[in-house]
Design a protein around this motif. Structure first.
Motif, short mmCIF file in Angstrom:
data_model
loop_
_atom_site.label_atom_id
_atom_site.label_comp_id
_atom_site.label_asym_id
_atom_site.label_seq_id
_atom_site.Cartn_x
_atom_site.Cartn_y
_atom_site.Cartn_z
N GLU A 43 0.81 -1.22 0.00
CA GLU A 43 0.00 0.00 0.00
C GLU A 43 0.84 1.26 0.00
OE1 GLU A 43 -3.20 -0.40 -0.47
OE2 GLU A 43 -2.81 -2.55 -0.41
N ASN A 44 2.11 1.14 0.31
CA ASN A 44 2.98 2.32 0.38
C ASN A 44 3.75 2.45 -0.93
OD1 ASN A 44 4.84 4.33 0.98
ND2 ASN A 44 5.21 3.59 3.06
N ASN A 45 3.28 3.34 -1.80
CA ASN A 45 3.91 3.51 -3.11
C ASN A 45 5.03 4.54 -3.10
OD1 ASN A 45 2.19 1.66 -4.43
ND2 ASN A 45 0.58 3.22 -4.52
N ALA A 46 5.11 5.35 -2.04
CA ALA A 46 6.11 6.41 -1.97
C ALA A 46 7.45 5.90 -1.48
CB ALA A 46 5.62 7.54 -1.06
N ARG A 47 7.41 4.84 -0.64
CA ARG A 47 8.63 4.26 -0.09
C ARG A 47 8.54 2.75 -0.18
NH1 ARG A 47 9.40 5.23 5.65
NH2 ARG A 47 11.41 4.22 5.22
N THR A 48 9.70 2.11 -0.13
CA THR A 48 9.74 0.65 -0.09
C THR A 48 10.00 0.22 1.35
OG1 THR A 48 10.50 0.45 -2.38
CG2 THR A 48 10.91 -1.42 -0.93
N VAL A 49 8.96 -0.22 2.02
CA VAL A 49 9.04 -0.65 3.42
C VAL A 49 8.99 -2.17 3.46
CG1 VAL A 49 7.98 -0.52 5.70
CG2 VAL A 49 7.87 1.46 4.15
N LEU A 50 10.12 -2.79 3.79
CA LEU A 50 10.22 -4.24 3.75
C LEU A 50 9.49 -4.88 4.93
CD1 LEU A 50 13.96 -4.75 2.68
CD2 LEU A 50 11.91 -4.43 1.25
N LEU A 51 8.88 -6.03 4.66
CA LEU A 51 8.11 -6.76 5.67
C LEU A 51 8.89 -7.98 6.15
CD1 LEU A 51 4.60 -6.68 3.94
CD2 LEU A 51 5.56 -5.04 5.59
N ASP A 52 8.46 -8.53 7.26
CA ASP A 52 9.10 -9.72 7.81
C ASP A 52 8.66 -10.97 7.06
OD1 ASP A 52 10.38 -8.24 9.78
OD2 ASP A 52 8.70 -8.46 11.20
N ASP A 53 9.45 -12.04 7.19
CA ASP A 53 9.07 -13.32 6.61
C ASP A 53 7.71 -13.75 7.15
OD1 ASP A 53 11.45 -13.40 5.27
OD2 ASP A 53 12.43 -14.82 6.62
N GLY A 54 6.91 -14.32 6.24
CA GLY A 54 5.57 -14.76 6.62
C GLY A 54 4.50 -13.73 6.36
N GLU A 55 4.89 -12.47 6.14
CA GLU A 55 3.91 -11.42 5.84
C GLU A 55 3.72 -11.30 4.34
OE1 GLU A 55 3.71 -7.78 8.37
OE2 GLU A 55 5.79 -8.33 8.86
N SER A 56 2.50 -11.06 3.92
CA SER A 56 2.16 -10.93 2.51
C SER A 56 2.29 -9.48 2.06
CB SER A 56 0.72 -11.43 2.27
OG SER A 56 0.36 -11.27 0.92
N GLY A 57 2.90 -9.28 0.90
CA GLY A 57 3.06 -7.93 0.38
C GLY A 57 3.53 -7.96 -1.05
N GLU A 58 3.98 -6.81 -1.56
CA GLU A 58 4.43 -6.73 -2.94
C GLU A 58 5.88 -7.18 -3.07
OE1 GLU A 58 4.52 -3.61 -6.74
OE2 GLU A 58 3.84 -2.93 -4.76
N VAL A 59 6.14 -8.05 -4.04
CA VAL A 59 7.49 -8.53 -4.28
C VAL A 59 8.32 -7.39 -4.87
CG1 VAL A 59 8.91 -10.19 -5.55
CG2 VAL A 59 6.69 -10.89 -4.62
N VAL A 60 9.51 -7.18 -4.31
CA VAL A 60 10.43 -6.15 -4.81
C VAL A 60 11.78 -6.79 -5.08
CG1 VAL A 60 9.25 -4.23 -3.68
CG2 VAL A 60 11.04 -5.47 -2.44
N ILE A 61 12.49 -6.25 -6.08
CA ILE A 61 13.73 -6.87 -6.55
C ILE A 61 14.78 -5.79 -6.82
CG2 ILE A 61 14.78 -8.18 -8.46
CD1 ILE A 61 11.98 -9.49 -8.81
N ARG A 62 16.03 -6.11 -6.53
CA ARG A 62 17.14 -5.24 -6.94
C ARG A 62 18.37 -6.12 -7.19
NH1 ARG A 62 18.59 -1.90 -1.32
NH2 ARG A 62 19.38 -3.69 -0.11
N GLY A 63 19.28 -5.61 -8.03
CA GLY A 63 20.48 -6.38 -8.36
C GLY A 63 20.97 -6.04 -9.75
N HIS A 64 21.92 -6.85 -10.23
CA HIS A 64 22.52 -6.60 -11.55
C HIS A 64 21.53 -6.79 -12.68
CE1 HIS A 64 22.54 -10.93 -12.28
NE2 HIS A 64 23.18 -11.12 -11.14
N ASN A 65 20.40 -7.45 -12.40
CA ASN A 65 19.40 -7.72 -13.44
C ASN A 65 18.40 -6.59 -13.62
OD1 ASN A 65 18.19 -8.09 -10.96
ND2 ASN A 65 16.97 -9.86 -11.59
N LEU A 66 18.46 -5.57 -12.78
CA LEU A 66 17.46 -4.51 -12.83
C LEU A 66 17.67 -3.62 -14.06
CD1 LEU A 66 15.06 -3.40 -11.26
CD2 LEU A 66 16.64 -1.86 -10.07
N PHE A 67 16.60 -3.42 -14.80
CA PHE A 67 16.67 -2.69 -16.07
C PHE A 67 17.08 -1.24 -15.87
CE2 PHE A 67 12.29 -0.50 -16.61
CZ PHE A 67 12.12 -0.35 -15.25
#
Length: 494
Positions: free
Chosen positions: A330-354
């Motif tokens: 629900e937070n589109n302005a910031r990326t607030v990471l959740l704990d394991d077991g919590e449901s949320g939006e998958v986010v990715i970063r690394g050498h593969n990021l466009f």
């Protein structure tokens, strides 16, 4: 520093010159010859005025001409723009205009569409030809240089051009070939996936060539045709999407032949129901590894890796050099990471990021927040680090105030003995906002009706989850990557 995607083919041509790179019908092309042909076509494109930094569209089916053109463009230091083979001429023209392509490479059954689109934009069409004197060498490229622009499907508006660098594509090919699949020159990979799509392009074509293995191409997938190739070409690795796995399990029921050396199967592009995975593994005596990614992640981001463990129903762990987490959806302005077991939006970063969307800084800023790509997928990570994709954020069904994820319902219905394929959608409902509808394709010879399927589901799903509406269809509408087109399905079922 040079790091061109062209070196994937160039290096294997030097290390394995006589090994077969591509099989297409009765034609077998060695690595040295394929690289020579690519450099010859690069000379043709240079004669037409293409230079380093220019963009060249490629509208070709799954034939040997695709890698010839792809690596020719890369060898020039230009940027390849693969075009969706099912687009209409005006849609192709949009891609050509938006990406400012200098030339479009096409021919055969797609040539007429290319000619019409090119005429509308005022550029020329080039057919693949390999009779010119080859360029002496490839043009060097830096890791951050633009290698490809891949257009998204545009289901929520005009397609966006995802910019992928040479580093994105080379590293993804290396990770796929070495870490995930353990490909060697002795492997034979079946290339059913469309090469204009990131999955087919990076995981099938680039990874196979990085390993010096053999790529068997087929312009059109069918279950019987794929089984024929699996057996006749002694395929060791199959890569497909869920609809292909379904087709091959149905084919196995009618055809007793089995591939002798199939050591591994890979599924991606959409969620593979566990029931289908289990049937395929039993029918073909192999292991299915499911992965996850997007065009914007080059595409592989997570994978059920043999080194970190495999858990059916999940998409495994992040690949080397990549992080995957779950954030507050629900937070589109910031990326607030959740704990394991919590449901949320998958986010990715690394050498593969466009590198962002072409000429669309607003869309790029909305997609990449605090350095993390917001994927639009809802997921949960368990205590062992396995990531499970719950569903697409936009596909969530809200029935009477309760959240229902279609994939959970689909997983249950896929185990019904009469159901071959199923896709679950939400239909407008005056009383509850949305009602759950299951679009079902029955197995051959099955005679289950709508009421029976509803009753069966009621016994296995919560009261707010089971579908009250069932539509029996002869097919599910699919996109080129095998994903069900849910927007079109809603029109059919509504």
């Amino acid at each position: 520093m040079q790091l061109s995607i062209a070196t994937v083919l160039q290096d294997s041509a030097a290390r394995h010159p006589e090994r077969t790179a591509v099989v297409e019908g009765g034609e077998r092309i060695g690595y040295r010859e394929l690289w020579r042909q690519s450099l010859a076509f690069a000379a043709e494109l240079r004669e037409r005025g293409v230079r380093a930094g220019d963009r060249v569209a490629v509208l070709l089916p799954n034939t040997a001409d695709f890698p010839r053109a792809y690596y020719a463009v890369a060898a020039l230091g230009a940027t390849v723009v693969p075009v969706h083979a099912l687009l209409l001429a005006d849609e192709v023209a949009f891609v050509l205009r938006h990406s400012a392509c200098r030339v479009i490479v096409s021919g055969g059954p797609l040539g007429a569409v290319a000619e019409e689109a090119a005429a509308a934009v005022g550029i020329e069409v080039a057919e693949v030809r390999t009779d010119r004197e080859p360029l002496p060498s490839a043009v060097p490229a830096a890791p951050e240089d633009l290698a490809a622009v891949l257009y998204t499907s545009g289901t929520t508006g005009k397609p966006k051009g995802a910019m992928l660098t040479h580093a994105n594509l080379v590293l993804n090919a290396m990770v796929c070939a070495q870490d995930l699949l353990g490909l060697t020159p002795d492997d034979v990979v079946l290339g059913c996936l469309p090469l204009f799509h990131s999955y087919g392009q990076s995981c099938t074509m680039n990874a196979t060539f990085r390993a010096g293995a053999t790529l068997v191409l087929t312009p059109r997938f069918t279950g019987p045709g794929a089984l024929e190739l699996l057996v006749e070409e002694d395929i060791t690795v199959f890569m497909g999407v869920p609809t292909m796995y379904h087709a091959l399990t149905e084919t196995a029921a009618a055809d007793p032949r089995r591939p002798a050396r199939l050591r591994l199967a890979v599924s991606g592009g959409a969620a593979l129901p566990v029931a289908v995975l289990e049937r395929f593994e039993k029918d073909y005596d192999t292991v299915v590894l499911e992965g996850y990614g997007l065009t914007e992640t080059s595409p592989v981001a997570t994978f059920n890796q043999l080194t970190t463990g495999r858990r059916p129903g999940t998409v495994g762990h992040p690949v080397w050099g990549v992080e995957a987490a779950v954030a507050d959806a629900e937070n589109n302005a910031r990326t607030v990471l959740l704990d394991d077991g919590e449901s949320g939006e998958v986010v990715i970063r690394g050498h593969n990021l466009f590198a962002g969307y072409l000429d669309d800084p607003e869309a790029t800023a909305a997609a990449v927040v605090d350095g993390w790509l917001r994927t639009g997928d809802i997921g949960v990570r368990d205590a062992d680090g396995f990531l499970r994709i719950v569903d697409r954020k936009k596909d969530l069904i809200i029935r009477g105030g309760f959240n229902v994820y279609p994939r959970e319902v689909e997983e249950v219905l896929a185990r019904h003995p009469a159901i071959a394929q199923v896709s679950v959608i939400g239909l407008p409902d005056d009383a509850r906002g949305e009602e759950i509808c299951a679009a079902v394709v029955l197995r051959p010879g099955a005679d289950a009706d709508e009421a029976e399927i509803v009753d069966w589901a009621r016994e296995r799903l919560g009261r707010h989850k089971y579908p009250r509406i069932v539509r029996l269809l002869t097919y599910l509408p699919l996109g080129p990557s095998g994903k069900v087109l849910k927007r079109e399905l809603k029109e059919i079922c509504g």
